[in-house]
Design an enzyme around this catalytic site. Structure first.
Site, PDB file in Angstrom:
ATOM      1  CG  ASN A  60      67.932  22.189   2.986  1.00 31.52           C
ATOM      2  OD1 ASN A  60      68.912  21.493   3.232  1.00 31.52           O
ATOM      3  ND2 ASN A  60      67.547  22.458   1.751  1.00 31.52           N
ATOM      4  CG  ASP A 117      68.522  26.789  -0.715  1.00 31.52           C
ATOM      5  OD1 ASP A 117      69.625  27.240  -1.065  1.00 31.52           O
ATOM      6  OD2 ASP A 117      68.380  25.720  -0.087  1.00 31.52           O
ATOM      7  CB  SER A 158      60.497  30.348   8.313  1.00 35.65           C
ATOM      8  OG  SER A 158      61.636  29.674   8.808  1.00 35.65           O
TER       9      SER A 158
HETATM   10  N1  AR6 Z   1      63.901  36.534  -3.899  1.00 37.71           N
HETATM   11  C1  AR6 Z   1      63.364  36.885  -2.695  1.00 37.71           C
HETATM   12  N2  AR6 Z   1      62.479  36.119  -2.035  1.00 37.71           N
HETATM   13  C2  AR6 Z   1      62.107  34.952  -2.617  1.00 37.71           C
HETATM   14  C3  AR6 Z   1      62.634  34.507  -3.860  1.00 37.71           C
HETATM   15  C4  AR6 Z   1      63.563  35.359  -4.506  1.00 37.71           C
HETATM   16  N3  AR6 Z   1      64.120  35.051  -5.676  1.00 37.71           N
HETATM   17  N4  AR6 Z   1      62.064  33.306  -4.144  1.00 37.71           N
HETATM   18  C5  AR6 Z   1      61.232  33.008  -3.128  1.00 37.71           C
HETATM   19  N5  AR6 Z   1      61.241  33.999  -2.197  1.00 37.71           N
HETATM   20  P1  AR6 Z   1      61.283  29.661   0.856  1.00 37.71           P
HETATM   21  P2  AR6 Z   1      61.581  28.755   3.651  1.00 37.71           P
HETATM   22  C6  AR6 Z   1      60.504  34.117  -0.927  1.00 37.71           C
HETATM   23  O1  AR6 Z   1      60.306  28.593   0.572  1.00 37.71           O
HETATM   24  O2  AR6 Z   1      60.127  28.931   3.893  1.00 37.71           O
HETATM   25  C7  AR6 Z   1      63.974  25.589   0.321  1.00 37.71           C
HETATM   26  O3  AR6 Z   1      63.676  24.450  -0.438  1.00 37.71           O
HETATM   27  C8  AR6 Z   1      59.241  33.334  -0.738  1.00 37.71           C
HETATM   28  O4  AR6 Z   1      58.135  33.980  -1.354  1.00 37.71           O
HETATM   29  O5  AR6 Z   1      62.318  29.971  -0.147  1.00 37.71           O
HETATM   30  O6  AR6 Z   1      62.551  29.302   4.668  1.00 37.71           O
HETATM   31  C9  AR6 Z   1      65.139  25.367   1.280  1.00 37.71           C
HETATM   32  O7  AR6 Z   1      66.099  24.495   0.734  1.00 37.71           O
HETATM   33  C10 AR6 Z   1      59.096  33.336   0.777  1.00 37.71           C
HETATM   34  O8  AR6 Z   1      58.443  34.529   1.230  1.00 37.71           O
HETATM   35  O9  AR6 Z   1      62.094  29.357   2.239  1.00 37.71           O
HETATM   36  C11 AR6 Z   1      64.464  24.780   2.462  1.00 37.71           C
HETATM   37  O10 AR6 Z   1      64.271  23.383   2.313  1.00 37.71           O
HETATM   38  C12 AR6 Z   1      60.540  33.370   1.263  1.00 37.71           C
HETATM   39  O11 AR6 Z   1      61.341  33.636   0.110  1.00 37.71           O
HETATM   40  C13 AR6 Z   1      63.117  25.463   2.491  1.00 37.71           C
HETATM   41  O12 AR6 Z   1      62.860  25.878   1.155  1.00 37.71           O
HETATM   42  C14 AR6 Z   1      61.012  32.083   1.892  1.00 37.71           C
HETATM   43  O13 AR6 Z   1      60.458  30.967   1.194  1.00 37.71           O
HETATM   44  C15 AR6 Z   1      63.132  26.703   3.355  1.00 37.71           C
HETATM   45  O14 AR6 Z   1      61.832  27.211   3.463  1.00 37.71           O
END
Ligand code: AR6
Length: 178
Positions: free
Chosen positions: A27, A37, A124
């Site tokens: 973010n 993240d 995202s």
């Molecule tokens: N390895 C690979 N992919 C993953 C992992 C992992 N260990 N964990 C989750 N995913 P998101 P966003 C996937 O929510 O939508 C954070 O709080 C997950 O299933 O991580 O871009 C940041 O600080 C999904 O398909 O990111 C921002 O505030 C993908 O990663 C916000 O979330 C992205 O999900 C960003 O949201």
């Protein structure tokens, strides 16, 4: 090398990958968060956050679609490229353009640093609520367009976490023509 041979689709935890860079779906604060993240900062240790703080001290915040690079801390990956994907607001607020930029700017930074391998999470599609099918199409198009005109990075991995994204990316990979 054929385009198809430069792209890999896998399912798993991106923090386990030994590549030149993994991409973080961060973010604008770069101070960590949930999802991928949180996983990257937990596995990578405090070094990554220290470097993020130094970057933020210089630039204020990381705008949506932009990318910056830190070391990988304790991760097997050498570097982390932090980018910010768009929050989904229904599609009328340039979400597709901004999502494509998050991928392209991450790739451009990898090229600039001479990195050969990079792994992306499905930016995202978690907390930020971007519909998975649409996001996969945007991501795939941005990456294939970039690779067609750049020799580096040689190899791009789409590291999918959930079953739905894994299935979508496998379909897209199968449909590459050359
Ligand atoms: N390895 C690979 N992919 C993953 C992992 C992992 N260990 N964990 C989750 N995913 P998101 P966003 C996937 O929510 O939508 C954070 O709080 C997950 O299933 O991580 O871009 C940041 O600080 C999904 O398909 O990111 C921002 O505030 C993908 O990663 C916000 O979330 C992205 O999900 C960003 O949201």
């Amino acid at each position: 090398m054929k385009l198809k041979d430069r792209i890999e689709v896998m399912q798993g935890d991106i923090t386990r990958l030994k590549v030149d860079a993994i991409v973080n779906a961060a973010n604008p604060s770069l101070m960590g968060g949930g999802g991928v993240d949180g996983a990257i900062h937990r596995a990578g240790g405090p070094q990554i956050l220290e470097e993020c703080k130094a970057i933020i001290a210089k630039i204020g915040q990381l705008d949506t679609g932009k990318a910056v690079i830190t070391s990988g801390g304790n991760l097997p990956a050498a570097h982390v490229i932090h980018t910010v994907g768009p929050v989904w607001h229904g599609g009328g607020q340039q979400e597709a353009k901004l999502l494509a930029e998050a991928y392209t700017n991450s790739l451009a930074l990898a090229s600039e640093k001479g990195l050969r391998s990079i792994a992306f999470p499905n930016i995202s599609t978690g907390v930020y609520g971007y519909p998975k099918r649409e996001a996969a199409q945007v991501a795939f198009r941005a990456v294939t367009d970039y690779l067609k005109t750049h020799p580096l990075p040689e190899r791009v991995i789409f590291c999918c976490f959930d079953d739905k994204n894994y299935q979508l990316y496998q379909e897209l990979l199968q449909n590459i023509k050359d």
